[in-house]
Design a protein around this motif. Structure first.
Motif, short mmCIF file in Angstrom:
data_model
loop_
_atom_site.label_atom_id
_atom_site.label_comp_id
_atom_site.label_asym_id
_atom_site.label_seq_id
_atom_site.Cartn_x
_atom_site.Cartn_y
_atom_site.Cartn_z
N ILE A 178 29.01 5.10 67.16
CA ILE A 178 30.41 5.26 66.74
C ILE A 178 31.21 6.00 67.81
CG2 ILE A 178 31.93 6.30 65.01
CD1 ILE A 178 29.75 5.81 62.94
N VAL A 179 30.80 7.22 68.10
CA VAL A 179 31.50 8.02 69.11
C VAL A 179 30.44 8.66 69.99
CG1 VAL A 179 33.11 9.90 69.55
CG2 VAL A 179 33.40 8.47 67.52
N LYS A 180 30.46 8.32 71.27
CA LYS A 180 29.45 8.88 72.17
C LYS A 180 29.56 10.39 72.30
CE LYS A 180 28.95 4.77 75.09
NZ LYS A 180 29.02 4.24 76.49
N ALA A 181 30.74 10.91 72.25
CA ALA A 181 30.91 12.35 72.40
C ALA A 181 30.24 13.12 71.26
CB ALA A 181 32.39 12.69 72.48
N VAL A 182 30.25 12.53 70.07
CA VAL A 182 29.57 13.18 68.94
C VAL A 182 28.06 13.25 69.19
CG1 VAL A 182 29.09 13.02 66.48
CG2 VAL A 182 31.37 12.47 67.35
N PHE A 183 27.53 12.19 69.75
CA PHE A 183 26.10 12.19 70.06
C PHE A 183 25.77 13.27 71.10
CE2 PHE A 183 22.55 10.70 72.70
CZ PHE A 183 21.55 10.65 71.74
N ILE A 184 26.62 13.45 72.09
CA ILE A 184 26.41 14.50 73.09
C ILE A 184 26.42 15.87 72.41
CG2 ILE A 184 27.38 15.61 75.13
CD1 ILE A 184 25.99 12.98 75.69
N GLY A 185 27.29 16.03 71.42
CA GLY A 185 27.31 17.28 70.67
C GLY A 185 26.03 17.51 69.88
N VAL A 186 25.45 16.43 69.31
CA VAL A 186 24.18 16.54 68.60
C VAL A 186 23.07 16.97 69.54
CG1 VAL A 186 22.43 15.25 67.34
CG2 VAL A 186 24.86 14.89 66.82
N VAL A 187 23.08 16.38 70.76
CA VAL A 187 22.05 16.75 71.74
C VAL A 187 22.20 18.21 72.15
CG1 VAL A 187 21.18 16.28 74.06
CG2 VAL A 187 21.82 14.39 72.57
N ALA A 188 23.44 18.66 72.36
CA ALA A 188 23.67 20.04 72.76
C ALA A 188 23.23 21.02 71.68
CB ALA A 188 25.16 20.24 73.09
N VAL A 189 23.49 20.70 70.42
CA VAL A 189 23.05 21.56 69.32
C VAL A 189 21.52 21.62 69.25
CG1 VAL A 189 23.01 21.82 66.82
CG2 VAL A 189 25.15 21.23 67.97
N ALA A 190 20.88 20.48 69.41
CA ALA A 190 19.40 20.47 69.40
C ALA A 190 18.84 21.31 70.53
CB ALA A 190 18.91 19.02 69.49
N VAL A 191 19.49 21.26 71.71
CA VAL A 191 19.04 22.05 72.85
C VAL A 191 19.16 23.55 72.56
CG1 VAL A 191 19.67 22.70 75.20
CG2 VAL A 191 19.39 20.29 74.62
N VAL A 192 20.28 23.96 72.00
CA VAL A 192 20.48 25.39 71.73
C VAL A 192 19.48 25.89 70.69
CG1 VAL A 192 22.10 27.07 70.78
CG2 VAL A 192 22.91 25.33 72.38
N VAL A 193 19.26 25.11 69.63
CA VAL A 193 18.28 25.51 68.60
C VAL A 193 16.86 25.56 69.19
CG1 VAL A 193 17.26 24.92 66.38
CG2 VAL A 193 19.72 24.64 66.74
N GLY A 194 16.54 24.58 70.03
CA GLY A 194 15.23 24.59 70.67
C GLY A 194 15.03 25.80 71.56
N LEU A 195 16.07 26.18 72.31
CA LEU A 195 15.97 27.38 73.14
C LEU A 195 15.78 28.63 72.31
CD1 LEU A 195 18.73 26.60 75.80
CD2 LEU A 195 16.28 26.84 76.23
N TRP A 196 16.48 28.70 71.19
CA TRP A 196 16.32 29.85 70.29
C TRP A 196 14.89 29.95 69.75
CZ3 TRP A 196 15.70 29.36 64.82
CH2 TRP A 196 15.61 30.59 64.17
N GLU A 197 14.32 28.82 69.33
CA GLU A 197 12.94 28.83 68.83
C GLU A 197 11.96 29.26 69.92
OE1 GLU A 197 13.16 25.34 65.38
OE2 GLU A 197 12.22 24.93 67.32
N LEU A 198 12.13 28.71 71.12
CA LEU A 198 11.20 29.01 72.20
C LEU A 198 11.27 30.48 72.62
CD1 LEU A 198 9.14 28.08 74.30
CD2 LEU A 198 11.05 27.35 75.75
N THR A 199 12.47 30.99 72.83
CA THR A 199 12.59 32.39 73.25
C THR A 199 12.16 33.35 72.15
OG1 THR A 199 14.93 32.36 72.58
CG2 THR A 199 14.43 31.88 74.89
N SER A 200 12.39 32.99 70.91
CA SER A 200 11.96 33.86 69.81
C SER A 200 10.44 33.95 69.73
CB SER A 200 12.53 33.34 68.48
OG SER A 200 13.94 33.35 68.48
N ARG A 201 9.76 32.81 69.89
CA ARG A 201 8.30 32.84 69.84
C ARG A 201 7.72 33.58 71.04
NH1 ARG A 201 10.22 30.43 66.04
NH2 ARG A 201 10.64 32.63 65.61
#
Length: 422
Positions: A178-201
């Motif tokens: 539908i909108v490519k920019a929305v998909f880029i936002g989904v990827v960015a959110v997944a990256v930030v959450v993944g970084l939080w999980e990794l650094t926390s562990r």
């Protein structure tokens, strides 16, 4: 038979009325028979008036057919249990069968010759009881049904895993087409959450304090720069993120500085930089189809490995890293991924060929398996099973990105080689 038939002296086993028998306490004149006969003589106890048969008693003598008493043989027997104790504690060898039969003292023997049994004496067992017990065979136990083989467990909540997977897939596909920019936002959110999980562990298990703020900001910027500026933008954003990690950590104590910044640079490369190749695939004219091919092949590879390994897996692939992975599962991953690759390249990718899909599927199966093993190595070093708990049935975001992250640059590169940058 009676006592006289076995050579017993008169009055030794008197069976008449009590008032006509020998007087109590009268001392016999001595044995009127030979010692050998006395050893073969079996004392006949007085039959008690009680009709009850105690537990374990027998109605007939095993080898002579004489009637056995249905109650205790001696007075002490009613208090000591069903086994007979030897009043004198002495035994003599039985010439008939080598068995030891103790000499019994009847009620007509003098009282001064009677020895009361103590608690430490061995319970008396007649030779016939011993022979009968030795001949008894153990009762066979009731036939127990054979236990059913344990069913293989999937190891996770399949219902929750499927539900979460379908929901994530719907969000990704909808934003992708539908909108490519929305998909880029989904990827960015997944990256930030993944970084939080990794650094926390890392901080919880190893005490490593990789700075999260510069990593999160630089990671999101890296994904956007890759989509907007291509590979050059991605590399510049990666360099700036690493520099920000070095500077940010200087505000704290120098102790552990090298350890913390090393972990920070590793996290920047492992999560956002590898995810940037998904944004690079999206920049092509058929970008959504390329990203969909990348996602389908990775998911099919994981599914094939899981299904075949769970059903037929016997030989461990890397037991020291991930005991659950098997060689049969790897074969399933390769087979499924190659079949899906041929279909995707033939029907989704412009100017693609089925044989290119076979090679692409083989490469995806290899990279996805290595990525899964790589994160398993990290989790084993940290002593944890999952990176997080945000996704029921899956674990954390990083538990889903483990195979996607290393596969993204492989798919991007092979698609550029096969059909161009687009």
């Amino acid at each position: 038979m009676n006592d006289s038939s076995w050579g017993a002296p008169t009055g030794a086993g008197y069976w008449g009325p009590p008032d006509q028998g020998p007087s109590q306490g009268a001392s016999p004149a001595g044995p009127a028979y030979e010692q050998h006969a006395a050893e073969e003589t079996r004392p006949m106890p007085i039959v008690p008036e009680m009709p009850e048969v105690p537990a374990g008693g027998r109605d007939q003598d095993d080898d002579r057919g004489a009637a056995r008493p249905s109650g205790p043989l001696f007075r002490d027997e009613s208090q000591g249990g069903s086994r007979h104790e030897d009043p004198r504690g002495s035994q003599h060898e039985d010439p008939r069968g080598g068995q030891h039969e103790p000499q019994h003292q009847t009620q007509h023997e003098p009282q001064h010759q009677t020895h009361r049994p103590t608690q430490h004496q061995t319970p008396y067992v007649t030779p016939h009881e011993a022979q009968h017990e030795s001949r008894q065979e153990p009762m066979p136990s009731a036939a127990q049904p054979a236990p059913s083989p344990p069913k293989k467990s999937a190891g996770r909540d399949l219902g929750a895993a499927i539900g979460v997977g379908v929901g994530l897939g719907a969000v990704i596909v909808a934003s992708l087409f539908i909108v490519k920019a929305v998909f880029i936002g989904v990827v960015a959110v997944a990256v930030v959450v993944g970084l939080w999980e990794l650094t926390s562990r890392l901080e919880e298990r190893k005490g490593i304090k990789a700075p999260l703020v510069p990593l999160a900001v630089g990671g999101a910027a890296m994904v956007v720069a890759g989509y907007v500026r291509g590979t050059e933008g991605a590399w510049v954003a990666m360099a700036l993120t690493a520099l920000a990690v070095l500077v940010w950590r200087m505000t704290e104590s120098p102790e552990g500085y090298l350890r913390d910044v090393t972990a920070g640079v590793f996290a920047a490369f492992y999560v956002p930089f590898l995810a940037t190749f998904v944004a690079l695939m999206l920049t092509a004219d058929d970008g959504p189809q390329r990203v969909l091919t990348f996602l389908l092949l990775t998911v099919v590879s994981d599914t094939g490995a899981y299904a075949i390994g769970w059903r037929f897996g016997k030989h461990k692939l890397a037991p020291r890293i991930s005991p659950g992975k098997t060689r049969e599962g790897l074969v399933g991953a390769v087979t499924f991924a190659m079949a899906a690759g041929a279909l995707c390249m033939q029907f989704l990718i412009d100017d693609g060929a089925w044989w290119q899909g076979l090679l692409l599927g083989l490469a995806v199966a290899a990279s996805a398996t290595l990525g899964d093993l790589g994160e398993s190595m990290i989790k084993r070093d940290l002593g944890i099973k999952d990176m997080g708990t945000l996704l029921p049935g899956h674990g954390g975001i990083m538990d889903r990105l483990d195979s996607l992250l290393p596969t993204a640059p492989v798919v991007w590169l092979l698609l550029v080689i096969f059909v161009g940058a687009g």
